[in-house]
Design an enzyme around this catalytic site. Sequence first.
Site, PDB file in Angstrom:
ATOM      1  N   PRO A   1      -6.441  -3.313   0.192  1.00  0.00           N
ATOM      2  CA  PRO A   1      -6.313  -1.959   0.761  1.00  0.00           C
ATOM      3  C   PRO A   1      -6.656  -0.890  -0.275  1.00  0.00           C
ATOM      4  CG  PRO A   1      -4.330  -3.267   1.149  1.00  0.00           C
ATOM      5  CD  PRO A   1      -5.171  -4.028   0.175  1.00  0.00           C
ATOM      6  N   GLU A   2      -7.555  -0.001   0.098  1.00  0.00           N
ATOM      7  CA  GLU A   2      -7.886   1.127  -0.764  1.00  0.00           C
ATOM      8  C   GLU A   2      -7.283   2.384  -0.158  1.00  0.00           C
ATOM      9  OE1 GLU A   2     -10.728   1.553  -3.327  1.00  0.00           O
ATOM     10  OE2 GLU A   2     -11.750  -0.372  -3.159  1.00  0.00           O
TER      11      GLU A   2
END
Length: 271
Positions: free
Chosen positions: A2-3
């Site tokens: 996840p960014e």
Amino acid sequence: MPELPEVETTVRGLAKFLDGARIERVTLNRPDLRRPFPDDLVQVMTGATITSLSRRAKYGLLHLDREQSVIFHLGMSGRWRIDPDEPDKHDHMVVETANNRFALCDPRRFGSVDMVATGQLDAWGPFASLGPEPLGPDLTPAYLKAALKGKVQNIKLCLLDQRIVAGLGNIYVCEALWRSGIRPTKRGGTVTRAQFERLVPAIKDVLTASIRDGGSSLRDYAAPDGELGYFATRFDVYGREGEPCHNDDGGMIKRIVQGGRSTWYCPVCQK
Ligand SMILES: [Zn+2]
């Protein structure tokens, strides 16, 4: 992994259900993720009302009416599952309100949950040295020019440095450098003012577009097996080694390694 856009859409998705909600029950199914859950987490959260949710870098925050904030990080593989049909063995923390169940599912357990006094958040270890938010007003060409003055380190690694900009990850740095025509190997201190003038809007645009895509892919997140955390976006350079540049300039996307991580760029239009 996840960014920032995934974390932002996760927080927005959770906020639709949790903003103003009272927490009825919290269950921890193991003592730790990357580090132990706080000792008093269950006690403080149970019965508390969530007054708002927010994001800082790649952390999501649930602010409680007890002057405490719960901070989650999704690590490599974490996601929130809303009203899951069946329990998952990786649901390590479950938060229940009167109407919904929220399971923090993290198979690889690189994520974390912390609790910090809301008034002390800026001084909390991981937040204390963070640079400005990339989508906030403090990230400007003038700021970056000053922050990178004299830097011999390449621009790619400068932008990944969380003390310079908070929450920018590998994908979005590669994409923003392509959009602004900057070679990732260029020394930070030699990037020109004109290049920073292109780079800053490029950073904001790639993140905003990804958040928008994520928002639309989350449209059905209330489905029984709804999961928050991941979505696919089309990228211009990321993962496109050997494919033609989307600028149709005859360039083929190259992959190199910088600081142990892959960088993709076009040798024709990035200078
Ligand atoms: Zn190109």
